[in-house]
Design a protein around this motif. Structure first.
Motif, PDB file in Angstrom:
ATOM      1  N   GLN A   1      60.972  -6.123   4.368  1.00 20.54           N
ATOM      2  CA  GLN A   1      61.487  -7.487   4.449  1.00 20.54           C
ATOM      3  C   GLN A   1      60.373  -8.507   4.217  1.00 20.54           C
ATOM      4  O   GLN A   1      60.586  -9.515   3.542  1.00 20.54           O
ATOM      5  CB  GLN A   1      62.149  -7.712   5.809  1.00 20.54           C
ATOM      6  N   ALA A   2      59.179  -8.227   4.757  1.00 22.51           N
ATOM      7  CA  ALA A   2      58.047  -9.136   4.537  1.00 22.51           C
ATOM      8  C   ALA A   2      57.680  -9.179   3.054  1.00 22.51           C
ATOM      9  O   ALA A   2      57.419 -10.262   2.503  1.00 22.51           O
ATOM     10  CB  ALA A   2      56.852  -8.690   5.373  1.00 22.51           C
TER      11      ALA A   2
ATOM     12  N   GLU B   1      60.023 -13.255  -3.076  1.00 18.46           N
ATOM     13  CA  GLU B   1      60.936 -14.390  -3.244  1.00 18.46           C
ATOM     14  C   GLU B   1      60.148 -15.694  -3.348  1.00 18.46           C
ATOM     15  O   GLU B   1      60.460 -16.554  -4.179  1.00 18.46           O
ATOM     16  CB  GLU B   1      61.895 -14.445  -2.054  1.00 18.46           C
ATOM     17  N   ARG B   2      59.114 -15.830  -2.543  1.00 15.54           N
ATOM     18  CA  ARG B   2      58.284 -17.028  -2.627  1.00 15.54           C
ATOM     19  C   ARG B   2      57.515 -17.098  -3.948  1.00 15.54           C
ATOM     20  O   ARG B   2      57.299 -18.170  -4.483  1.00 15.54           O
ATOM     21  CB  ARG B   2      57.301 -17.077  -1.457  1.00 15.54           C
ATOM     22  N   LEU B   3      57.107 -15.943  -4.455  1.00 18.38           N
ATOM     23  CA  LEU B   3      56.370 -15.937  -5.710  1.00 18.38           C
ATOM     24  C   LEU B   3      57.271 -16.168  -6.922  1.00 18.38           C
ATOM     25  O   LEU B   3      56.836 -16.695  -7.926  1.00 18.38           O
ATOM     26  CB  LEU B   3      55.631 -14.608  -5.897  1.00 18.38           C
ATOM     27  N   SER B   4      58.514 -15.756  -6.845  1.00 14.85           N
ATOM     28  CA  SER B   4      59.383 -15.817  -8.020  1.00 14.85           C
ATOM     29  C   SER B   4      60.319 -17.022  -8.034  1.00 14.85           C
ATOM     30  O   SER B   4      61.187 -17.096  -8.886  1.00 14.85           O
ATOM     31  CB  SER B   4      60.211 -14.538  -8.101  1.00 14.85           C
ATOM     32  N   ASP B   5      60.152 -17.974  -7.135  1.00 14.66           N
ATOM     33  CA  ASP B   5      61.074 -19.115  -7.132  1.00 14.66           C
ATOM     34  C   ASP B   5      60.691 -20.191  -8.134  1.00 14.66           C
ATOM     35  O   ASP B   5      61.382 -21.185  -8.292  1.00 14.66           O
ATOM     36  CB  ASP B   5      61.194 -19.710  -5.718  1.00 14.66           C
TER      37      ASP B   5
END
Length: 105
Positions: free
Chosen positions: A63-64, A70-74
């Protein structure tokens, strides 16, 4: 006319109970110490609990990592920052780059 009379021996009366006791002791022993006995089920339960803890740890790590991806690919990060993160994570560099190690990190 001749008839035979057998004396009843004490051993004759004990044969069936002794055989029964042997069979029962065999099954009782294997119900405790066998592959599917009480001790094996206790060991299985301990291994199951250990594996559940490992699974919980791996799920939290996953999950981490998913949050990090997710933070890198937004799209909010610049390409240079993503490139820097990838190089740091993979321990790679270009031949023309110079690496300076900082002991405080």
């Amino acid at each position: 006319m001749w008839t035979r009379h057998h004396k009843s021996r004490i051993y004759g009366r004990l044969v069936v109970p002794v055989i029964t006791a042997c069979f029962m002791s065999y099954f009782i022993y294997h119900s405790i110490h066998g592959d599917y006995g009480l001790i094996a089920s206790k060991n299985f339960e301990q291994h199951r609990q250990i594996n559940e803890r490992k699974l919980e740890k791996l799920v939290s790590e996953r999950q981490a990592l998913e949050k990090k991806v997710e933070r890198l690919s937004d799209g909010s990060l610049m390409k240079d920052a993503v490139d820097e993160q990838a190089r740091y994570a993979l321990n790679l560099l270009r031949p023309d780059e110079i690496v300076i190690f900082d002991r405080n990190l």
